[in-house]
Design an enzyme around this catalytic site. Structure first.
Site, PDB file in Angstrom:
ATOM      1  N   GLN A 289      32.228 -30.772  16.624  1.00 19.53           N
ATOM      2  CA  GLN A 289      31.166 -29.946  17.214  1.00 19.53           C
ATOM      3  C   GLN A 289      31.701 -28.956  18.244  1.00 19.53           C
ATOM      4  O   GLN A 289      31.145 -27.870  18.417  1.00 19.53           O
ATOM      5  CB  GLN A 289      30.088 -30.837  17.838  1.00 19.53           C
ATOM      6  CG  GLN A 289      29.249 -31.528  16.769  1.00 19.53           C
ATOM      7  CD  GLN A 289      28.089 -32.295  17.349  1.00 19.53           C
ATOM      8  OE1 GLN A 289      28.106 -32.682  18.523  1.00 19.53           O
ATOM      9  NE2 GLN A 289      27.085 -32.544  16.543  1.00 19.53           N
ATOM     10  N   GLU A 373      39.370   5.536  26.805  1.00 13.26           N
ATOM     11  CA  GLU A 373      38.072   6.208  26.611  1.00 13.26           C
ATOM     12  C   GLU A 373      37.016   5.636  27.562  1.00 13.26           C
ATOM     13  O   GLU A 373      35.867   5.423  27.190  1.00 13.26           O
ATOM     14  CB  GLU A 373      37.628   6.153  25.147  1.00 13.26           C
ATOM     15  CG  GLU A 373      38.529   7.015  24.277  1.00 13.26           C
ATOM     16  CD  GLU A 373      38.002   7.266  22.889  1.00 13.26           C
ATOM     17  OE1 GLU A 373      36.793   7.441  22.711  1.00 13.26           O
ATOM     18  OE2 GLU A 373      38.845   7.287  21.971  1.00 13.26           O
TER      19      GLU A 373
HETATM   20  C1  LIG Z   1      47.022   2.651  24.492  1.00 16.11           C
HETATM   21  C2  LIG Z   1      46.418   3.798  25.229  1.00 16.11           C
HETATM   22  C3  LIG Z   1      46.147   4.988  24.573  1.00 16.11           C
HETATM   23  C4  LIG Z   1      45.618   6.082  25.248  1.00 16.11           C
HETATM   24  N1  LIG Z   1      45.424   7.273  24.592  1.00 16.11           N
HETATM   25  C5  LIG Z   1      45.015   8.354  25.293  1.00 16.11           C
HETATM   26  C6  LIG Z   1      44.909   9.634  24.656  1.00 16.11           C
HETATM   27  O1  LIG Z   1      45.151   9.775  23.450  1.00 16.11           O
HETATM   28  N2  LIG Z   1      44.551  10.703  25.403  1.00 16.11           N
HETATM   29  C7  LIG Z   1      44.275  10.599  26.736  1.00 16.11           C
HETATM   30  O2  LIG Z   1      43.955  11.605  27.350  1.00 16.11           O
HETATM   31  N3  LIG Z   1      44.360   9.404  27.370  1.00 16.11           N
HETATM   32  C8  LIG Z   1      44.728   8.285  26.688  1.00 16.11           C
HETATM   33  N4  LIG Z   1      44.829   7.068  27.315  1.00 16.11           N
HETATM   34  C9  LIG Z   1      44.584   6.997  28.756  1.00 16.11           C
HETATM   35  C10 LIG Z   1      43.325   6.242  29.118  1.00 16.11           C
HETATM   36  O3  LIG Z   1      42.187   6.993  28.845  1.00 16.11           O
HETATM   37  C11 LIG Z   1      43.480   5.845  30.600  1.00 16.11           C
HETATM   38  O4  LIG Z   1      44.470   4.843  30.653  1.00 16.11           O
HETATM   39  C12 LIG Z   1      42.176   5.349  31.186  1.00 16.11           C
HETATM   40  O5  LIG Z   1      41.263   6.420  31.345  1.00 16.11           O
HETATM   41  C13 LIG Z   1      42.403   4.690  32.543  1.00 16.11           C
HETATM   42  O6  LIG Z   1      43.130   5.538  33.381  1.00 16.11           O
HETATM   43  P1  LIG Z   1      44.415   4.970  34.155  1.00 16.11           P
HETATM   44  O7  LIG Z   1      45.312   4.305  33.196  1.00 16.11           O
HETATM   45  O8  LIG Z   1      44.954   6.074  34.993  1.00 16.11           O
HETATM   46  O9  LIG Z   1      43.837   3.841  35.075  1.00 16.11           O
HETATM   47  P2  LIG Z   1      42.977   4.039  36.497  1.00 16.11           P
HETATM   48  O10 LIG Z   1      42.173   5.245  36.383  1.00 16.11           O
HETATM   49  O11 LIG Z   1      44.038   3.959  37.550  1.00 16.11           O
HETATM   50  O12 LIG Z   1      42.124   2.775  36.432  1.00 16.11           O
HETATM   51  C14 LIG Z   1      42.693   1.462  36.547  1.00 16.11           C
HETATM   52  C15 LIG Z   1      41.581   0.464  36.465  1.00 16.11           C
HETATM   53  O13 LIG Z   1      40.694   0.622  37.554  1.00 16.11           O
HETATM   54  C16 LIG Z   1      39.410   0.143  37.176  1.00 16.11           C
HETATM   55  N5  LIG Z   1      38.432   1.165  37.563  1.00 16.11           N
HETATM   56  C17 LIG Z   1      38.348   2.448  37.137  1.00 16.11           C
HETATM   57  N6  LIG Z   1      37.323   3.063  37.722  1.00 16.11           N
HETATM   58  C18 LIG Z   1      36.731   2.154  38.547  1.00 16.11           C
HETATM   59  C19 LIG Z   1      35.633   2.175  39.451  1.00 16.11           C
HETATM   60  N7  LIG Z   1      34.913   3.303  39.612  1.00 16.11           N
HETATM   61  N8  LIG Z   1      35.331   1.048  40.129  1.00 16.11           N
HETATM   62  C20 LIG Z   1      36.066  -0.068  39.975  1.00 16.11           C
HETATM   63  N9  LIG Z   1      37.106  -0.166  39.144  1.00 16.11           N
HETATM   64  C21 LIG Z   1      37.445   0.936  38.441  1.00 16.11           C
HETATM   65  C22 LIG Z   1      39.435  -0.128  35.685  1.00 16.11           C
HETATM   66  O14 LIG Z   1      39.583  -1.510  35.437  1.00 16.11           O
HETATM   67  C23 LIG Z   1      40.681   0.609  35.232  1.00 16.11           C
HETATM   68  O15 LIG Z   1      41.249   0.051  34.081  1.00 16.11           O
HETATM   69  C24 LIG Z   1      45.327   5.962  26.628  1.00 16.11           C
HETATM   70  C25 LIG Z   1      45.576   4.746  27.288  1.00 16.11           C
HETATM   71  C26 LIG Z   1      46.106   3.681  26.609  1.00 16.11           C
HETATM   72  C27 LIG Z   1      46.361   2.405  27.360  1.00 16.11           C
END
Ligand SMILES: Cc1cc2nc3c(=O)[nH]c(=O)nc-3n(C[C@H](O)[C@H](O)[C@H](O)COP(=O)(O)OP(=O)(O)OC[C@H]3O[C@@H](n4cnc5c(N)ncnc54)[C@H](O)[C@@H]3O)c2cc1C
Length: 393
Positions: A289, A373
């Protein structure tokens, strides 16, 4: 045999069920579960190029672009179709889903905002898998906070001169063109950004670094140094780049939920088969279960994600606003898929963490979808903002 009864839901038309059936059969015959490329960048690149070509040859990429005059399946991208395609491909192979998704995301701004000449120059090749697309928005200091973007484009007569960096760019290194967002300074913050198509051989453009991630796919940091772009390559009005980026993400965000759903369905199928065959304590794992409770939770999570995903997709296809619905779908489907896959890994015991086992691959594949995204926290803020706004109206 996976349960496909959801295709009878009122969100779908008959053509959607036919699309899923045909693509599922094609993927079973043409997309191997394990391509064995591991973390070898050259092998991943080669496999990705091959998948784009195969998806183009078979006609599936027609769903990723808008405009029948340019090789699209319909004049407007059908959100339910791209969700179903991503869900189905993700169930078979994560890289195949990635190859499809990036052709759409990378060319989405051209489908939505390109001039007739831009569309003619790029979309037919994207739809046939002859040109690989990329979407370059994120920067080292501007991820969730897109408006902090520093990459700049300065107008010089009939050209713009681009300087700066982009990072985490999917298809970086193999793309034939990149839709790049840069600050053009019409206004501060999000209102001073424009979008441009940059061909990969443009002088001043280089791949600064290739990035290896948990589930390998082509990914890079890009550098622009005095990179001259004809003004005719600008997408939309000057200063409207943020709107271009958000409109593109609005189409494709729901499809991230579709892909997550595919990963979750595959994990559930694997878990069901394993639980019914694994013998222990004189019966099977499925006879306990505790296991049944896990399976019930997983199946309910999958259906809840599917309902939110196809509600958002259907609503968008009605021409209605989906900001809140797409955020709910993306948040729920990605977070639920992570839980469903984790439960599947647990049921497989030691086998679940063996490299390249299907559930081990799913465990790695799903992780980034909770970040890109718009991370889950960003989706939570979007949903709350919409709720609070509605409260004031
Ligand atoms: C495998 C992969 C593919 C990608 N492909 C693309 C692409 O093709 N083109 C492109 O332009 N980008 C791409 N990205 C980038 C992606 O869109 C960013 O990684 C994402 O927007 C987060 O930005 P950052 O990594 O700078 O993290 P940060 O902006 O530094 O955020 C870190 C974390 O902070 C937290 N956070 C964010 N905002 C808040 C808030 N307001 N309050 C509290 N917590 C918050 C979330 O948990 C977040 O994950 C890709 C990323 C990955 C990992």
């Amino acid at each position: 045999m996976a349960d496909k009864s959801y295709l009878d839901w009122p969100f779908f038309e008959q053509r959607h069920a036919a699309l899923e059936r045909e693509l599922d059969a094609w993927a079973a015959a043409n997309v191997r579960d394990d391509h064995g490329e591991g973390h070898d960048t050259a092998a991943v690149d080669a496999q990705c190029r091959k998948l784009v070509r195969a998806l183009g040859d078979a006609g599936w990429l027609r769903h990723a672009i808008g405009g029948t005059a340019y090789g699209g399946a319909l004049d407007v991208i059908d959100t339910r179709a791209i969700c179903l395609v991503r869900e189905t491909l993700a169930r078979h192979n994560g890289l195949a889903d990635f190859a499809f998704a990036m052709q759409g995301l990378g060319s989405g701004a051209i489908s939505l905002f390109g001039s007739a000449a831009n569309k003619q120059a790029y979309l037919p090749r994207v739809a046939k898998g002859e040109a690989i697309a990329a979407f370059a928005l994120s920067e080292p200091q501007a991820g969730s906070d897109v408006a902090a973007m520093q990459c700049a484009a300065v107008q010089d007569g009939e050209h713009y001169v681009l300087d700066g960096e982009k990072t985490w760019i999917s298809n970086g290194g193999i793309a034939d063109f990149y839709v790049v967002f840069a600050r053009t300074g019409e206004a501060p913050g999000a209102r001073g950004i424009s979008a441009f198509i940059v061909d990969r051989d443009t002088p001043g453009f280089e791949i600064a670094e290739r990035i290896n991630v948990i589930a390998p796919h082509p990914l890079a940091r890009l550098k622009f140094s005095g990179c001259r772009i004809p003004a005719s390559q600008r997408l939309g009005e000057a200063g409207q780049g943020f709107k271009v980026a958000m409109a593109t993400l609005d189409v494709f965000r729901t499809s991230v939920a579709g892909a997550s759903l595919g990963f979750a369905r595959r994990a559930l199928d694997e878990a069901l088969a394993h639980a019914q065959s694994r013998k222990m304590f004189g019966q099977t794992l499925a006879d306990f279960q505790l296991t049944q409770a896990k399976l019930a939770q997983m199946a309910t999570g999958v259906d809840a994600s599917a309902l939110l995903t196809y509600r958002a997709a259907w609503q968008r296809d009605q021409g209605r606003k989906v900001t809140r619905e797409a955020a709910m779908a993306k948040m729920t489907a990605t977070e639920t898929a992570q839980q469903v896959i984790d439960a599947a890994v647990q049921m497989f015991g030691g086998m679940g963490v063996v490299s390249e086992h299907p559930v081990e691959r799913l465990y790695r594949e799903i992780r980034a979808l909770r970040i890109y995204e718009g991370a889950t926290e960003v989706q939570q803020l979007i949903i709350a903002r919409e709720l609070l706004r509605e409260g004031k109206e």
